[in-house]
Design an enzyme around this catalytic site. Structure first.
Site, PDB file in Angstrom:
ATOM      1  N   TYR A 148       0.839  -1.202   0.000  1.00  0.00           N
ATOM      2  CA  TYR A 148       0.000   0.000   0.000  1.00  0.00           C
ATOM      3  C   TYR A 148       0.876   1.255   0.000  1.00  0.00           C
ATOM      4  CZ  TYR A 148      -3.720   3.211   1.608  1.00  0.00           C
ATOM      5  OH  TYR A 148      -4.622   4.243   1.732  1.00  0.00           O
ATOM      6  N   GLY A 151       3.088   1.469  -3.104  1.00  0.00           N
ATOM      7  CA  GLY A 151       2.207   1.646  -4.269  1.00  0.00           C
ATOM      8  C   GLY A 151       1.751   3.092  -4.368  1.00  0.00           C
ATOM      9  N   LYS A 152       1.364   3.663  -3.230  1.00  0.00           N
ATOM     10  CA  LYS A 152       0.898   5.060  -3.221  1.00  0.00           C
ATOM     11  C   LYS A 152       2.049   6.020  -3.491  1.00  0.00           C
ATOM     12  CE  LYS A 152      -3.565   4.836  -2.055  1.00  0.00           C
ATOM     13  NZ  LYS A 152      -4.650   5.488  -2.808  1.00  0.00           N
ATOM     14  N   ASN A 177      -6.220   9.619   8.349  1.00  0.00           N
ATOM     15  CA  ASN A 177      -7.339   8.756   8.783  1.00  0.00           C
ATOM     16  C   ASN A 177      -8.681   9.480   8.759  1.00  0.00           C
ATOM     17  OD1 ASN A 177      -4.790   7.765  10.085  1.00  0.00           O
ATOM     18  ND2 ASN A 177      -6.155   6.093  10.656  1.00  0.00           N
ATOM     19  N   GLN A 212      -0.240   4.420  20.674  1.00  0.00           N
ATOM     20  CA  GLN A 212       0.021   5.007  19.351  1.00  0.00           C
ATOM     21  C   GLN A 212      -1.052   6.063  19.078  1.00  0.00           C
ATOM     22  OE1 GLN A 212      -1.281   2.047  19.971  1.00  0.00           O
ATOM     23  NE2 GLN A 212      -2.190   1.013  18.212  1.00  0.00           N
ATOM     24  N   THR A 213      -0.692   7.099  18.306  1.00  0.00           N
ATOM     25  CA  THR A 213      -1.666   8.178  18.068  1.00  0.00           C
ATOM     26  C   THR A 213      -2.112   8.223  16.607  1.00  0.00           C
ATOM     27  OG1 THR A 213      -0.051   9.897  17.494  1.00  0.00           O
ATOM     28  CG2 THR A 213      -0.547   9.595  19.853  1.00  0.00           C
ATOM     29  N   ARG A 214      -3.305   8.761  16.425  1.00  0.00           N
ATOM     30  CA  ARG A 214      -3.843   9.049  15.098  1.00  0.00           C
ATOM     31  C   ARG A 214      -4.660  10.343  15.219  1.00  0.00           C
ATOM     32  NH1 ARG A 214      -0.912   5.394  14.294  1.00  0.00           N
ATOM     33  NH2 ARG A 214      -1.155   3.564  12.940  1.00  0.00           N
ATOM     34  N   ASP A 276       3.269  -0.798  12.498  1.00  0.00           N
ATOM     35  CA  ASP A 276       2.167   0.113  12.837  1.00  0.00           C
ATOM     36  C   ASP A 276       2.778   1.468  13.245  1.00  0.00           C
ATOM     37  OD1 ASP A 276      -0.953  -0.596  13.655  1.00  0.00           O
ATOM     38  OD2 ASP A 276      -0.165   1.174  14.676  1.00  0.00           O
TER      39      ASP A 276
HETATM   40  P1  NAD Z   1     -12.680   1.959   0.346  1.00  0.00           P
HETATM   41  O1  NAD Z   1     -12.000   0.637   0.423  1.00  0.00           O
HETATM   42  O2  NAD Z   1     -13.998   2.124   0.984  1.00  0.00           O
HETATM   43  O3  NAD Z   1     -12.809   2.456  -1.161  1.00  0.00           O
HETATM   44  C1  NAD Z   1     -11.950   2.057  -2.184  1.00  0.00           C
HETATM   45  C2  NAD Z   1     -12.795   1.737  -3.396  1.00  0.00           C
HETATM   46  O4  NAD Z   1     -11.942   1.361  -4.472  1.00  0.00           O
HETATM   47  C3  NAD Z   1     -13.752   0.559  -3.155  1.00  0.00           C
HETATM   48  O5  NAD Z   1     -15.025   0.887  -3.625  1.00  0.00           O
HETATM   49  C4  NAD Z   1     -13.129  -0.570  -3.955  1.00  0.00           C
HETATM   50  O6  NAD Z   1     -14.061  -1.532  -4.360  1.00  0.00           O
HETATM   51  C5  NAD Z   1     -12.495   0.196  -5.089  1.00  0.00           C
HETATM   52  N1  NAD Z   1     -11.389  -0.519  -5.740  1.00  0.00           N
HETATM   53  C6  NAD Z   1     -10.369  -1.192  -5.158  1.00  0.00           C
HETATM   54  N2  NAD Z   1      -9.557  -1.698  -6.092  1.00  0.00           N
HETATM   55  C7  NAD Z   1     -10.083  -1.334  -7.302  1.00  0.00           C
HETATM   56  C8  NAD Z   1      -9.697  -1.559  -8.649  1.00  0.00           C
HETATM   57  N3  NAD Z   1      -8.608  -2.276  -8.961  1.00  0.00           N
HETATM   58  N4  NAD Z   1     -10.473  -1.044  -9.625  1.00  0.00           N
HETATM   59  C9  NAD Z   1     -11.589  -0.335  -9.342  1.00  0.00           C
HETATM   60  N5  NAD Z   1     -11.998  -0.087  -8.080  1.00  0.00           N
HETATM   61  C10 NAD Z   1     -11.243  -0.582  -7.076  1.00  0.00           C
HETATM   62  O7  NAD Z   1     -11.634   3.016   0.955  1.00  0.00           O
HETATM   63  P2  NAD Z   1     -11.781   4.576   1.208  1.00  0.00           P
HETATM   64  O8  NAD Z   1     -11.528   4.809   2.627  1.00  0.00           O
HETATM   65  O9  NAD Z   1     -12.997   5.103   0.580  1.00  0.00           O
HETATM   66  O10 NAD Z   1     -10.508   5.112   0.415  1.00  0.00           O
HETATM   67  C11 NAD Z   1     -10.614   5.744  -0.850  1.00  0.00           C
HETATM   68  C12 NAD Z   1      -9.233   6.230  -1.268  1.00  0.00           C
HETATM   69  O11 NAD Z   1      -8.732   7.157  -0.304  1.00  0.00           O
HETATM   70  C13 NAD Z   1      -8.208   5.113  -1.395  1.00  0.00           C
HETATM   71  O12 NAD Z   1      -7.392   5.371  -2.513  1.00  0.00           O
HETATM   72  C14 NAD Z   1      -7.405   5.244  -0.117  1.00  0.00           C
HETATM   73  O13 NAD Z   1      -6.087   4.785  -0.299  1.00  0.00           O
HETATM   74  C15 NAD Z   1      -7.460   6.736   0.147  1.00  0.00           C
HETATM   75  N6  NAD Z   1      -7.275   7.032   1.575  1.00  0.00           N
HETATM   76  C16 NAD Z   1      -8.290   6.806   2.464  1.00  0.00           C
HETATM   77  C17 NAD Z   1      -8.059   7.050   3.819  1.00  0.00           C
HETATM   78  C18 NAD Z   1      -9.127   6.838   4.859  1.00  0.00           C
HETATM   79  O14 NAD Z   1      -8.849   7.040   6.043  1.00  0.00           O
HETATM   80  N7  NAD Z   1     -10.337   6.500   4.518  1.00  0.00           N
HETATM   81  C19 NAD Z   1      -6.817   7.520   4.236  1.00  0.00           C
HETATM   82  C20 NAD Z   1      -5.818   7.713   3.298  1.00  0.00           C
HETATM   83  C21 NAD Z   1      -6.055   7.480   1.956  1.00  0.00           C
HETATM   84  N1  UDP Z   2      -6.217  -0.488  15.855  1.00  0.00           N
HETATM   85  C1  UDP Z   2      -6.566  -1.027  17.083  1.00  0.00           C
HETATM   86  N2  UDP Z   2      -7.604  -1.894  17.130  1.00  0.00           N
HETATM   87  C2  UDP Z   2      -8.332  -2.241  16.043  1.00  0.00           C
HETATM   88  C3  UDP Z   2      -7.989  -1.678  14.783  1.00  0.00           C
HETATM   89  C4  UDP Z   2      -6.911  -0.809  14.734  1.00  0.00           C
HETATM   90  O1  UDP Z   2      -5.948  -0.741  18.109  1.00  0.00           O
HETATM   91  O2  UDP Z   2      -9.276  -3.050  16.186  1.00  0.00           O
HETATM   92  C5  UDP Z   2      -5.090   0.459  15.800  1.00  0.00           C
HETATM   93  C6  UDP Z   2      -4.042   0.150  14.732  1.00  0.00           C
HETATM   94  O3  UDP Z   2      -3.063  -0.741  15.245  1.00  0.00           O
HETATM   95  C7  UDP Z   2      -3.476   1.520  14.446  1.00  0.00           C
HETATM   96  C8  UDP Z   2      -4.674   2.455  14.662  1.00  0.00           C
HETATM   97  O4  UDP Z   2      -5.617   1.719  15.425  1.00  0.00           O
HETATM   98  O5  UDP Z   2      -2.482   1.854  15.383  1.00  0.00           O
HETATM   99  C9  UDP Z   2      -5.336   2.916  13.361  1.00  0.00           C
HETATM  100  O6  UDP Z   2      -5.587   1.762  12.592  1.00  0.00           O
HETATM  101  P1  UDP Z   2      -6.342   1.810  11.191  1.00  0.00           P
HETATM  102  O7  UDP Z   2      -6.262   0.441  10.623  1.00  0.00           O
HETATM  103  O8  UDP Z   2      -7.670   2.422  11.372  1.00  0.00           O
HETATM  104  O9  UDP Z   2      -5.496   2.842  10.312  1.00  0.00           O
HETATM  105  P2  UDP Z   2      -3.931   3.054  10.026  1.00  0.00           P
HETATM  106  O10 UDP Z   2      -3.082   2.140  10.878  1.00  0.00           O
HETATM  107  O11 UDP Z   2      -3.793   2.764   8.587  1.00  0.00           O
HETATM  108  O12 UDP Z   2      -3.738   4.464  10.401  1.00  0.00           O
END
Ligand code: NAD
Ligand code: UDP
Length: 326
Positions: A148, A151-152, A177, A212-214, A276
């Site tokens: 992830y 890739g990003k 987040n 851990q913080t978010r 993490d």
């Molecule tokens: P999500 O999983 O709900 O949405 C992602 C969508 O992309 C889904 O509908 C999934 O079916 C679709 N998808 C996955 N692979 C695909 C493919 N190969 N072709 C077409 N569609 C595909 O997640 P989200 O939280 O809505 O995230 C949306 C975007 O925002 C993502 O790119 C994610 O990386 C980015 N993002 C989200 C967060 C967050 O906290 N929600 C944080 C950082 C970045």
């Molecule tokens: N986390 C947790 N319990 C859960 C799910 C997640 O303590 O049931 C923690 C996880 O380890 C991370 C934070 O919450 O430290 C945020 O996790 P999330 O998967 O939401 O997002 P990301 O790690 O990608 O910020």
């Protein structure tokens, strides 16, 4: 005066953020084409938009080329939660990298403006706090989160190379987040996990010590930030952080959700997942300056709306008539 209507493509439009974005764009009077392969997205997320003649949905995987005619592209397709993006890590990298190449190719042919949904994960486990956009990050290239994160990061590289090589109009948002209604109840992210567990009276699973913080941003704020970014002048590309700078520990989040739900769930402490990040908070100075944006929704209000959504979802699942519809 009114907004000029545009044809807008949203990839990943049936996902959590994508479905809210489609809604906002339709409300602004645009024509919206939503494409999704439904890996983590659901048709139910956009079902309420199907009656709108300006809305169209297409099943498509962004790792394959797409031939449509649009003016703007929001590239959101990619699973966002660790359990989903680690389920098929090769496909996750393909989605970010091949997906970016295909959508940038489409934008190049159409001379369309294109926005990438990047992530705070490009900073990895950050040694700079709060994170500013000029920080290059601390990312493990070979770990469980790398499919992830890297890739990003590669997608960002592609966006900037298309800008330099082909003079494309690009925008890169680094999303922190985000939570809210339409998160997938089983996607394993912390806010949805804790709320579902609290409502079910199940133990709240804290990973590690919970220190851990978010920083959590409500979905309406986030989508507003994305739309503002798309509307900035062409010489502003980002990357720009979009997130809520109010930082808290995961333990504090658990306690807040117990308070808001009135749940008696106990807290259990499970092992911390690999790599993490220890702390995460966006510096949003750039978003304030260039987008005139900052979050408006307070955590308590956003969590209440999210709890209400998951409560309703549970009620619908219990009802035999809606359960049959899937
Ligand atoms: P999500 O999983 O709900 O949405 C992602 C969508 O992309 C889904 O509908 C999934 O079916 C679709 N998808 C996955 N692979 C695909 C493919 N190969 N072709 C077409 N569609 C595909 O997640 P989200 O939280 O809505 O995230 C949306 C975007 O925002 C993502 O790119 C994610 O990386 C980015 N993002 C989200 C967060 C967050 O906290 N929600 C944080 C950082 C970045
Ligand atoms: N986390 C947790 N319990 C859960 C799910 C997640 O303590 O049931 C923690 C996880 O380890 C991370 C934070 O919450 O430290 C945020 O996790 P999330 O998967 O939401 O997002 P990301 O790690 O990608 O910020």
């Amino acid at each position: 005066m009114g907004v000029t209507s545009k044809r807008v493509l949203v990839t990943g439009g049936a996902g959590f953020l994508g479905s809210h974005l489609c809604e906002v764009l339709l409300n602004k009077g645009h024509d919206v084409l939503c494409i999704d392969n439904y890996f983590t997205g659901r048709r139910a997320n956009v079902a309420h938009l199907l009656d709108n003649p300006r809305f169209e949905v297409m099943r498509h995987d962004v790792t394959f080329p797409l031939y449509v005619e649009v003016d703007e592209i929001y590239n959101l397709a990619c699973p966002a939660s660790p359990i989903h993006y680690q389920h098929d890590p090769v496909q996750t990298t393909k989605t970010s990298v091949h997906g970016a190449i295909n959508m940038l190719g489409l934008a190049k042919r159409l001379r369309a403006k294109i926005l990438q949904a990047s992530t705070s994960e490009v900073y990895g486990d950050p040694s700079v706090h709060p994170q500013t956009e000029d920080y290059w990050g601390n990312v493990n290239p070979i770990g469980f989160r790398s499919c992830y994160d890297e890739g990003k990061r590669c997608a960002e590289t592609l966006f900037f190379d298309y800008r330099r090589q082909h003079d494309l109009r690009i925008k890169v948002a680094r999303i922190f987040n985000t939570y809210g209604p339409r998160m997938h109840p089983q996607d394993g992210r912390v806010v949805s996990n804790f709320i579902v567990q609290a409502l079910d009276g199940e133990p709240i699973t804290i990973f590690g010590k919970g220190d851990q913080t978010r920083s959590f941003c409500f979905v309406s704020d986030l989508v507003d930030g994305l739309v503002r970014l798309m509307e900035t002048p062409d010489d502003f590309t980002g990357p720009v952080n979009i997130g809520n700078p109010v930082e808290m520990t995961i333990l504090q989040l658990a306690e807040k959700i117990l308070e808001l739900t009135g749940s008696k769930s106990e807290l259990v402490f499970n092992p911390l997942p690999h790599d993490d990040p220890v702390q995460r908070r966006p510096d949003i100075t750039m978003a304030r300056q260039h987008l005139g944006w900052e979050p408006a929704v307070k955590l308590d209000d956003g969590l209440k709306a999210t709890v209400a959504y998951f409560s309703q979802l549970r009620d619908e699942e219990k009802s035999p008539t809606t359960a049959e519809k899937g």
